[in-house]
Every structure is written in structure tokens, then in C-alpha cells.
Design a protein around this motif. Structure first.
Motif, PDB file in Angstrom:
ATOM      1  N   CYS A 109     -18.318 -14.639 -59.659  1.00  0.00           N
ATOM      2  CA  CYS A 109     -19.489 -13.828 -60.040  1.00  0.00           C
ATOM      3  C   CYS A 109     -19.170 -12.906 -61.219  1.00  0.00           C
ATOM      4  N   LYS A 110     -17.972 -12.339 -61.197  1.00  0.00           N
ATOM      5  CA  LYS A 110     -17.597 -11.395 -62.264  1.00  0.00           C
ATOM      6  C   LYS A 110     -17.506 -12.114 -63.604  1.00  0.00           C
ATOM      7  N   SER A 111     -17.109 -13.378 -63.612  1.00  0.00           N
ATOM      8  CA  SER A 111     -16.965 -14.119 -64.874  1.00  0.00           C
ATOM      9  C   SER A 111     -18.256 -14.822 -65.282  1.00  0.00           C
ATOM     10  N   ALA A 112     -19.220 -14.889 -64.373  1.00  0.00           N
ATOM     11  CA  ALA A 112     -20.463 -15.607 -64.694  1.00  0.00           C
ATOM     12  C   ALA A 112     -21.245 -14.862 -65.770  1.00  0.00           C
ATOM     13  N   ASN A 113     -21.988 -15.618 -66.531  1.00  0.00           N
ATOM     14  CA  ASN A 113     -22.805 -15.031 -67.587  1.00  0.00           C
ATOM     15  C   ASN A 113     -24.226 -15.556 -67.492  1.00  0.00           C
ATOM     16  N   PRO A 114     -25.198 -14.806 -67.016  1.00  0.00           N
ATOM     17  CA  PRO A 114     -25.118 -13.391 -66.616  1.00  0.00           C
ATOM     18  C   PRO A 114     -24.466 -13.242 -65.245  1.00  0.00           C
ATOM     19  N   GLN A 115     -23.901 -12.047 -65.014  1.00  0.00           N
ATOM     20  CA  GLN A 115     -23.369 -11.767 -63.670  1.00  0.00           C
ATOM     21  C   GLN A 115     -24.559 -11.608 -62.711  1.00  0.00           C
ATOM     22  N   PRO A 116     -24.467 -12.197 -61.511  1.00  0.00           N
ATOM     23  CA  PRO A 116     -25.553 -11.993 -60.555  1.00  0.00           C
ATOM     24  C   PRO A 116     -25.408 -10.644 -59.838  1.00  0.00           C
ATOM     25  N   ALA A 117     -26.481 -10.211 -59.187  1.00  0.00           N
ATOM     26  CA  ALA A 117     -26.378  -9.090 -58.239  1.00  0.00           C
ATOM     27  C   ALA A 117     -26.052  -9.710 -56.886  1.00  0.00           C
ATOM     28  N   ILE A 118     -25.196  -9.043 -56.119  1.00  0.00           N
ATOM     29  CA  ILE A 118     -24.743  -9.640 -54.853  1.00  0.00           C
ATOM     30  C   ILE A 118     -25.141  -8.772 -53.670  1.00  0.00           C
ATOM     31  N   VAL A 119     -25.769  -9.426 -52.679  1.00  0.00           N
ATOM     32  CA  VAL A 119     -26.056  -8.766 -51.399  1.00  0.00           C
ATOM     33  C   VAL A 119     -25.258  -9.531 -50.362  1.00  0.00           C
ATOM     34  N   TRP A 120     -24.550  -8.843 -49.489  1.00  0.00           N
ATOM     35  CA  TRP A 120     -23.670  -9.564 -48.559  1.00  0.00           C
ATOM     36  C   TRP A 120     -23.660  -8.931 -47.172  1.00  0.00           C
ATOM     37  N   ALA A 121     -23.222  -9.735 -46.201  1.00  0.00           N
ATOM     38  CA  ALA A 121     -23.250  -9.307 -44.806  1.00  0.00           C
ATOM     39  C   ALA A 121     -21.986  -8.582 -44.403  1.00  0.00           C
ATOM     40  N   SER A 122     -22.119  -7.263 -44.179  1.00  0.00           N
ATOM     41  CA  SER A 122     -21.050  -6.530 -43.506  1.00  0.00           C
ATOM     42  C   SER A 122     -21.430  -6.504 -42.027  1.00  0.00           C
ATOM     43  N   SER A 123     -21.010  -5.509 -41.279  1.00  0.00           N
ATOM     44  CA  SER A 123     -21.221  -5.570 -39.828  1.00  0.00           C
ATOM     45  C   SER A 123     -21.235  -4.183 -39.207  1.00  0.00           C
ATOM     46  N   SER A 124     -21.993  -4.063 -38.118  1.00  0.00           N
ATOM     47  CA  SER A 124     -22.010  -2.800 -37.365  1.00  0.00           C
ATOM     48  C   SER A 124     -20.625  -2.508 -36.789  1.00  0.00           C
ATOM     49  N   SER A 125     -19.812  -3.561 -36.688  1.00  0.00           N
ATOM     50  CA  SER A 125     -18.501  -3.377 -36.062  1.00  0.00           C
ATOM     51  C   SER A 125     -17.579  -2.488 -36.897  1.00  0.00           C
TER      52      SER A 125
END
Ligand code: UGB
Length: 435
Positions: free
Chosen positions: A208-224
């Protein structure tokens, strides 16, 4: 083909070689042998390059990961690229194009379908591992296929595959849901958590960091990540440095890794702390799912309780509410600021709780299931094992409410009713049952 031709011109039995006596024939024999050796080396070389260097085959990390079928399938070619492009094509004004990792997973399937429904471009990626029954993942894949979402079969650790996908589609967003889930399984197979939740995340962020354009990233963390915290409800400002399981530790590590990639490369990153998500097409390794299966089969179920008969409770959150939270996060994500692997300015870095704000004791969950399934459970009360489980979770969601417009509307009874309806239609009345 070249090799075939050469073999065709070569005498087929050793006896024929012996009959050749003249120096001219000996010379021809030497020349033939030299050619044969040369083409054999070329052919073996090609085989080596094809199997070991092909970007489409990721090298298995351990025999265990191998067993869980993490190797990726072959990909490429104009027809495959066309499928990728068509699936990722935006069909609405102001739509986004999203790479959804873990698209054949529980949350991944629901999010992919919701994005597609509103006209966004969606491409799925999933390794279809056998952590739980892969046929359920295949059924979800078939469901998505009918809505026009194609799932590429591959692993997030396969950097060459990820690069190829970004070469074909300039994704505006990545919804990163591929992960090794499950709190208790981390004691059985710790390396799978490191492989997916840490190495896999880094490999994705590198691309993602090298992609052109860089995307915005949403990802799954956890309540844990709140681990052994006792202050409730859990707020994003609370400490997250006491994980109770390796699963939680890898999710917490993910949040720190996200900070690094945001800081160095200007990637826009949003982590969503999911609170025990449940619903139709859910995960068979989760308690509400296997409790339903075992109650229907007349098998006993273990219900955990804390010390001194303390209640164990979860802030169970219905899948449709989680999907709205995910879409809210994608829609409010700002663009990444870097390009060509270089940061150009500060970028957005966010973390939100996506819970239901009303914890329910596990014993009440069982009572609701009993009523819906019309079968009495055989309850075995057990002491909460020391295997990573925490006693309770409870989300404060005011930040997500304010910034993402997140507002859960489904209580546990309503959500479980929908789950049980789906379960019975998918598996039948316990006759054909979940594995
Ligand atoms: O919020 C999360 O981030 C996590 O949510 C989920 O973990 P948990 O909240 O632990 O859900 P789940 O296993 O369904 O157990 C539910 C309850 O049943 C109790 N439980 C469990 C098993 C059993 O045999 N008996 C029992 O009482 C158990 O003690 C618990 O109180 C996801 O699996 C995880 O991937 C992660 O996303």
C-alpha cells in the motif's frame, strides 16, 4: 516443444548408438549428447523458475501453515485480469474501489456485499484456509459471486500478488479483514497469528505504501486489546498494554504497526475494534454458533464463569451494525498523503470501538438460543479457563457515533433470531450440522 522435437530426432535405444562406428558418426553422437544435455538443463531450469520463482505461488512458511492450505493458486492472464477489473469497477457516482481482504470470511462477505450493493467497486482476496470448515467460505464466495464480487484466491503474505492487483486496479481503499481470528486457538497454533496478523499486515502495508495512489486503509482490530482492563465501558483512550491472549497481542501489535506506517509513509489508517460480532453466515468457532449446533445435537455445552461464580459477559454486536460502522469508516477516511513510498504530509490515523454498549452474560445468550431453537441446553458450568478469555467486554462507542455516524440498533434477541433462521435454513434442523 523444443525438447520434444530433439527427443524425436534421437535414437530411441542404446543399442542403436553402439552400431555407429565411423568418426563422423561418433562426432554426430557427441553433438547429439551435447544438445540433449543442453536442452535438458534449459528444460529443468524452466521448471525450477516456474515452480519456485513464480509470483503466483507463495512459499509455504511452515508445514503447519502448509497444512492449513495457505498456498495461493496460480493467477494471471488477460481473462483473469478482466475479471479483476470488472469486479473492482465503480458503478456509482462518487463510488470507491475497495480491495477487501478476507472477503470469504464472516465480516468480509457482509461488507463486500454491502459495498457492491451501493455501487462501489469491490475485489475480494482470501486464502480459504481450513481454520474452520472451508465449505462455508466457498458458500459465501458463491453468494458474493452472484452479486458480482470476484474473490482472488491468495494470501496477504504474497507480496507479488498484492502488487499485481494494485498494478491492475488503482484501489482508493483497502478494507483489511483477513486475519487469524479466535482467542483460544492462539494457544494451539501461535504461529498462524504471527503469520496473518503481523507478517500479513506488514506485507499489505508495504504494498500500500508503494502504490500510486496510496489507498486509505480500514482494518479490523479487536475488543480484546483492552485485555485485563477493569474500567468499563472500554474507551479508546484506555490502556491497551495488558493483552490476555496472543490473539489480542497481535491485534495490539497491528495498531502499533499502523502508527509506524502512518508516521513514515503518510498512509491513512483506521483500526476498528470489533466487539464479538455475530449473525448469519457467522464463524463456526464462535460460542453462539457452536452452542447452537451442540444444543440441537443434544450435546452438552460448557458455560464459563469467573471466580466466585462471577458472570462472564460479552458486548455481542450484530453484523449489520458492524457493516454500517465499516462503511462509515471507509466513507470518512481521508486520502493517504504519500506517493512513491514517500510521505508528503501528515495523514489520518484513527481507532474506534464498534460494539453494542450492552454486555450480556453468556448464560443469557444460552437462554435466548434455547427459546429460539426450542431445545433445552445441557449446561455444564466451568471455571473460565486460563486460555486468553477475559471476563467481560463493554464498549463505549461515543467516538464512533460522533465521527462515523455509528449507531447500533440490533439487540441480542433480535440478532440471534436472524442467526438461528439462517442456521436452520443452511444446515437444517441439526440433521446436517456445522462441523
Ligand atoms: O471481540 C473480539 O475482538 C473477539 O470476539 C470473539 O471472541 P470472544 O468474545 O471470546 O467470542 P467467543 O469465542 O464466541 O466467546 C463468547 C463468550 O462465550 C464464552 N465461552 C466460549 C466458549 C465456551 O465453550 N464457553 C463459553 O462460555 C467466552 O468466555 C466468551 O465470554 C472472536 O472470536 C474473536 O475473534 C474476537 O474478534
Amino acid at each position: 516443444m523444443l525438447q520434444m522435437k530433439h527427443i524425436d530426432n534421437t535414437p530411441s535405444t542404446p543399442g542403436k548408438f553402439k552400431m555407429e562406428k565411423s568418426p563422423y558418426n561418433r562426432l554426430r553422437l557427441h553433438s547429439s549428447l551435447a544438445k540433449l544435455t543442453f536442452w535438458s538443463i534449459v528444460f529443468l531450469g524452466l521448471i525450477f523458475v516456474f515452480f519456485y520463482r513464480s509470483p503466483s505461488s507463495s512459499s509455504p512458511v511452515t508445514s503447519d501453515l502448509n497444512r492449513r492450505s495457505l498456498r495461493t493458486n496460480f493467477y494471471g492472464g488477460p481473462a483473469w485480469e478482466k475479471r479483476v477489473r470488472t469486479s473492482a469497477k465503480i458503478r456509482s457516482r462518487n463510488g470507491i474501489s475497495v480491495l477487501v481482504t478476507g472477503a470469504a470470511g464472516f465480516v468480509g462477505t457482509h461488507v463486500s456485499a454491502a459495498l457492491k450493493r451501493r455501487g462501489d467497486g469491490v475485489l475480494g482476496l482470501d486464502n480459504f484456509n481450513d481454520y474452520y470448515d472451508p465449505s462455508l467460505k466457498r458458500a459465501r464466495q458463491a453468494l458474493l459471486e452472484r452479486t458480482g464480487v470476484y474473490i482472488v484466491e491468495g494470501d496477504i503474505n504474497d507480496v507479488a500478488l498484492l502488487k499485481k492487483l494494485f498494478d491492475i486496479v488503482p484501489f482508493t481503499h483497502v478494507m483489511h479483514l483477513a486475519a487469524q481470528a479466535g482467542v483460544r486457538y492462539a494457544m494451539e497454533n501461535p504461529s498462524s497469528y504471527v503469520h496473518s496478523n503481523i507478517a500479513g499486515l506488514v506485507s499489505l502495508l508495504e504494498v500500500c505504501k508503494s502504490a500510486n495512489p496510496q489507498p486509505a486503509i480500514v482494518w479490523a482490530s479487536s475488543s480484546s486489546v483492552y485485555g485485563l482492563n477493569t474500567k468499563v465501558p472500554f474507551s479508546e483512550k484506555d490502556r491497551t498494554d495488558q493483552p490476555a491472549s496472543l490473539y489480542a497481542a497481535t491485534k495490539k501489535a497491528g495498531e502499533e504497526i499502523a502508527h509506524t506506517y502512518n508516521h513514515i509513509y503518510g498512509l491513512s489508517l483506521t483500526g476498528l475494534r470489533f466487539f464479538t460480532v455475530y449473525g448469519p453466515w457467522g464463524r463456526p468457532d464462535m460460542a453462539y454458533f457452536f452452542f447452537s449446533r451442540d444444543i440441537l445435537k443434544g450435546k452438552s455445552i460448557q458455560i464459563f464463569e469467573a471466580a466466585n461464580h462471577g458472570t462472564v459477559a460479552r458486548d455481542f454486536t450484530y453484523i449489520d451494525d458492524i457493516v454500517k460502522g465499516c462503511l462509515g469508516a471507509l466513507d470518512t477516511a481521508e486520502k493517504s498523503t504519500g506517493s512513491g513510498g514517500k510521505k508528503k504530509g501528515p495523514a489520518q490515523l484513527r481507532v474506534y470501538n464498534l460494539g453494542n454498549t450492552s454486555p450480556v452474560p453468556v448464560s443469557d445468550l444460552v437462554s435466548i438460543l434455547e427459546r429460539l431453537l426450542k431445545v433445552k441446553a445441557k449446561r455444564m458450568i466451568m471455571k473460565l479457563p486460563r486460555n486468553g478469555d477475559v471476563q467481560f467486554t463493554h464498549a463505549n462507542i461515543s467516538l464512533a457515533q460522533r465521527e462515523l455516524g455509528y449507531k447500533p440498533t440490533t439487540d441480542l434477541k433480535t440478532g440471534l433470531k436472524k442467526f438461528v433462521q439462517w442456521y436452520l435454513s443452511y444446515y437444517g434442523n441439526g440433521k446436517k450440522s456445522a462441523q
